[in-house]
Design an enzyme around this catalytic site. Sequence first.
Site, PDB file in Angstrom:
ATOM      1  N   PRO A   9       0.785  -1.231   0.000  1.00  0.00           N
ATOM      2  CA  PRO A   9       0.000   0.000   0.000  1.00  0.00           C
ATOM      3  C   PRO A   9       0.816   1.280   0.000  1.00  0.00           C
ATOM      4  O   PRO A   9       1.806   1.402   0.737  1.00  0.00           O
ATOM      5  CB  PRO A   9      -0.798  -0.097   1.302  1.00  0.00           C
ATOM      6  CG  PRO A   9      -0.885  -1.544   1.578  1.00  0.00           C
ATOM      7  CD  PRO A   9       0.351  -2.172   1.018  1.00  0.00           C
ATOM      8  N   ASN A  10       0.377   2.190  -0.828  1.00  0.00           N
ATOM      9  CA  ASN A  10       0.882   3.569  -0.930  1.00  0.00           C
ATOM     10  C   ASN A  10       2.243   3.682  -1.614  1.00  0.00           C
ATOM     11  O   ASN A  10       2.688   4.794  -1.902  1.00  0.00           O
ATOM     12  CB  ASN A  10       0.935   4.250   0.450  1.00  0.00           C
ATOM     13  CG  ASN A  10      -0.438   4.376   1.061  1.00  0.00           C
ATOM     14  OD1 ASN A  10      -1.357   4.824   0.404  1.00  0.00           O
ATOM     15  ND2 ASN A  10      -0.600   3.934   2.306  1.00  0.00           N
ATOM     16  N   ARG A  17       5.388  12.025  -3.263  1.00  0.00           N
ATOM     17  CA  ARG A  17       5.077  12.608  -1.957  1.00  0.00           C
ATOM     18  C   ARG A  17       6.180  12.203  -0.977  1.00  0.00           C
ATOM     19  O   ARG A  17       6.841  11.195  -1.163  1.00  0.00           O
ATOM     20  CB  ARG A  17       3.737  12.062  -1.413  1.00  0.00           C
ATOM     21  CG  ARG A  17       2.567  12.125  -2.371  1.00  0.00           C
ATOM     22  CD  ARG A  17       1.895  13.451  -2.389  1.00  0.00           C
ATOM     23  NE  ARG A  17       1.375  13.771  -1.059  1.00  0.00           N
ATOM     24  CZ  ARG A  17       0.960  14.973  -0.707  1.00  0.00           C
ATOM     25  NH1 ARG A  17       1.035  15.972  -1.558  1.00  0.00           N
ATOM     26  NH2 ARG A  17       0.488  15.187   0.496  1.00  0.00           N
ATOM     27  N   TYR A  22      11.108   8.988   1.686  1.00  0.00           N
ATOM     28  CA  TYR A  22      11.152   7.879   0.724  1.00  0.00           C
ATOM     29  C   TYR A  22      11.948   8.187  -0.545  1.00  0.00           C
ATOM     30  O   TYR A  22      12.033   7.349  -1.439  1.00  0.00           O
ATOM     31  CB  TYR A  22       9.722   7.457   0.356  1.00  0.00           C
ATOM     32  CG  TYR A  22       8.921   7.008   1.562  1.00  0.00           C
ATOM     33  CD1 TYR A  22       9.277   5.855   2.248  1.00  0.00           C
ATOM     34  CD2 TYR A  22       7.836   7.741   2.022  1.00  0.00           C
ATOM     35  CE1 TYR A  22       8.560   5.438   3.360  1.00  0.00           C
ATOM     36  CE2 TYR A  22       7.112   7.335   3.136  1.00  0.00           C
ATOM     37  CZ  TYR A  22       7.479   6.176   3.802  1.00  0.00           C
ATOM     38  OH  TYR A  22       6.773   5.771   4.905  1.00  0.00           O
ATOM     39  N   ASN A  71       8.154  -5.510  -0.063  1.00  0.00           N
ATOM     40  CA  ASN A  71       7.946  -4.363   0.820  1.00  0.00           C
ATOM     41  C   ASN A  71       6.436  -4.239   0.985  1.00  0.00           C
ATOM     42  O   ASN A  71       5.743  -3.719   0.108  1.00  0.00           O
ATOM     43  CB  ASN A  71       8.537  -3.079   0.231  1.00  0.00           C
ATOM     44  CG  ASN A  71       8.376  -1.895   1.186  1.00  0.00           C
ATOM     45  OD1 ASN A  71       7.666  -1.986   2.191  1.00  0.00           O
ATOM     46  ND2 ASN A  71       9.021  -0.778   0.871  1.00  0.00           N
ATOM     47  N   ALA A  74       2.783  -0.543   5.186  1.00  0.00           N
ATOM     48  CA  ALA A  74       2.243  -0.562   6.555  1.00  0.00           C
ATOM     49  C   ALA A  74       1.680  -1.930   6.942  1.00  0.00           C
ATOM     50  O   ALA A  74       1.576  -2.244   8.140  1.00  0.00           O
ATOM     51  CB  ALA A  74       1.172   0.511   6.692  1.00  0.00           C
ATOM     52  N   GLU A  95      12.567  -9.257   2.932  1.00  0.00           N
ATOM     53  CA  GLU A  95      11.775  -8.080   3.307  1.00  0.00           C
ATOM     54  C   GLU A  95      12.630  -6.828   3.115  1.00  0.00           C
ATOM     55  O   GLU A  95      13.789  -6.805   3.541  1.00  0.00           O
ATOM     56  CB  GLU A  95      11.391  -8.226   4.793  1.00  0.00           C
ATOM     57  CG  GLU A  95      10.651  -7.038   5.372  1.00  0.00           C
ATOM     58  CD  GLU A  95      10.442  -7.181   6.890  1.00  0.00           C
ATOM     59  OE1 GLU A  95      11.222  -7.897   7.556  1.00  0.00           O
ATOM     60  OE2 GLU A  95       9.497  -6.559   7.398  1.00  0.00           O
ATOM     61  N   HIS A  97      12.558  -2.454   3.442  1.00  0.00           N
ATOM     62  CA  HIS A  97      11.926  -1.170   3.760  1.00  0.00           C
ATOM     63  C   HIS A  97      12.849  -0.046   3.348  1.00  0.00           C
ATOM     64  O   HIS A  97      14.053  -0.081   3.654  1.00  0.00           O
ATOM     65  CB  HIS A  97      11.591  -1.067   5.249  1.00  0.00           C
ATOM     66  CG  HIS A  97      10.573  -2.085   5.641  1.00  0.00           C
ATOM     67  ND1 HIS A  97       9.259  -1.985   5.245  1.00  0.00           N
ATOM     68  CD2 HIS A  97      10.696  -3.253   6.304  1.00  0.00           C
ATOM     69  CE1 HIS A  97       8.609  -3.053   5.673  1.00  0.00           C
ATOM     70  NE2 HIS A  97       9.459  -3.837   6.315  1.00  0.00           N
ATOM     71  N   ARG A 104      11.907   5.254  13.445  1.00  0.00           N
ATOM     72  CA  ARG A 104      10.622   5.960  13.305  1.00  0.00           C
ATOM     73  C   ARG A 104       9.681   5.606  14.469  1.00  0.00           C
ATOM     74  O   ARG A 104      10.131   5.170  15.509  1.00  0.00           O
ATOM     75  CB  ARG A 104      10.020   5.630  11.930  1.00  0.00           C
ATOM     76  CG  ARG A 104      10.958   6.069  10.787  1.00  0.00           C
ATOM     77  CD  ARG A 104      10.383   5.784   9.427  1.00  0.00           C
ATOM     78  NE  ARG A 104       9.176   6.571   9.187  1.00  0.00           N
ATOM     79  CZ  ARG A 104       8.349   6.375   8.151  1.00  0.00           C
ATOM     80  NH1 ARG A 104       8.613   5.408   7.277  1.00  0.00           N
ATOM     81  NH2 ARG A 104       7.284   7.139   7.983  1.00  0.00           N
TER      82      ARG A 104
HETATM   83  O1  CA2 Z   1      10.051   2.321   4.601  1.00  0.00           O
HETATM   84  C1  CA2 Z   1       9.283   1.590   3.986  1.00  0.00           C
HETATM   85  O2  CA2 Z   1       9.566   1.080   2.904  1.00  0.00           O
HETATM   86  C2  CA2 Z   1       7.876   1.332   4.531  1.00  0.00           C
HETATM   87  O3  CA2 Z   1       7.527  -0.001   4.204  1.00  0.00           O
HETATM   88  C3  CA2 Z   1       6.958   2.308   3.855  1.00  0.00           C
HETATM   89  C4  CA2 Z   1       5.521   2.260   4.386  1.00  0.00           C
HETATM   90  C5  CA2 Z   1       5.516   2.384   5.898  1.00  0.00           C
HETATM   91  O4  CA2 Z   1       4.188   2.244   6.391  1.00  0.00           O
HETATM   92  C6  CA2 Z   1       6.408   1.345   6.543  1.00  0.00           C
HETATM   93  O5  CA2 Z   1       6.385   1.552   7.933  1.00  0.00           O
HETATM   94  C7  CA2 Z   1       7.830   1.475   6.034  1.00  0.00           C
HETATM   95  C8  CA2 Z   1       4.696   3.411   3.821  1.00  0.00           C
HETATM   96  C9  CA2 Z   1       4.652   3.454   2.350  1.00  0.00           C
HETATM   97  C10 CA2 Z   1       4.160   4.793   1.955  1.00  0.00           C
HETATM   98  O6  CA2 Z   1       4.812   5.124   0.775  1.00  0.00           O
HETATM   99  C11 CA2 Z   1       4.795   6.416   0.378  1.00  0.00           C
HETATM  100  C12 CA2 Z   1       5.677   6.734  -0.612  1.00  0.00           C
HETATM  101  C13 CA2 Z   1       5.732   8.016  -1.055  1.00  0.00           C
HETATM  102  C14 CA2 Z   1       4.889   8.979  -0.531  1.00  0.00           C
HETATM  103  C15 CA2 Z   1       4.008   8.640   0.465  1.00  0.00           C
HETATM  104  C16 CA2 Z   1       3.952   7.345   0.921  1.00  0.00           C
END
Ligand code: CA2
Length: 150
Positions: A9-10, A17, A22, A71, A74, A95, A97, A104
């Site tokens: 997700p996301n 963003r 990221y 990956n 969340a 895995e 991240h 965090r």
């Molecule tokens: O650090 C990572 O790769 C995470 O898996 C990213 C997840 C977060 O919930 C994990 O704790 C760590 C969030 C992905 C959101 O991705 C975005 C990318 C660009 C802009 C906004 C969100």
Amino acid sequence: MKILIINGPNLNLLGRREPEIYGARPFDDFFREMQAQLRHVSLEYFQSNHEGALLDKLHEAGFDADGIVLNAGALTHTSVALADAVAAIPAPVVEVHISNVHSREPFRHHSYLAATCEGSIVGLGLEGYRLAVEWLSRRVHISRKLEGNE
Ligand code: CA2
């Protein structure tokens, strides 16, 4: 050799963003570069914002791919179902991240997936995906040699 990268997700928002967390690079751009560099690997990419679609993909690719880079976003911190799927498939899963989840919020410190994956790479940005693919490809070479198939 077939290696699949799965983003949850996301992660379709990468490069658009929150670049301070990221990075500024869209994943598609990074993925094309990796494909050009790692020509000995047949690399595939799948992204979904839906837990069920991620489960289906793990079930499908987990019996076919030589390795999976995951990956789960969340869902890493919430999904027993994804952990069960990783445990149920024969393909080795790494895995990844992008951010250092341990620096965090506390809710990001626990991963339901970590125990069922071969290993985890966190906090190294997109480079983590490349390291995971390279490690999986070396692992496949070694096990094929040991089995006498190479
Ligand atoms: O650090 C990572 O790769 C995470 O898996 C990213 C997840 C977060 O919930 C994990 O704790 C760590 C969030 C992905 C959101 O991705 C975005 C990318 C660009 C802009 C906004 C969100």
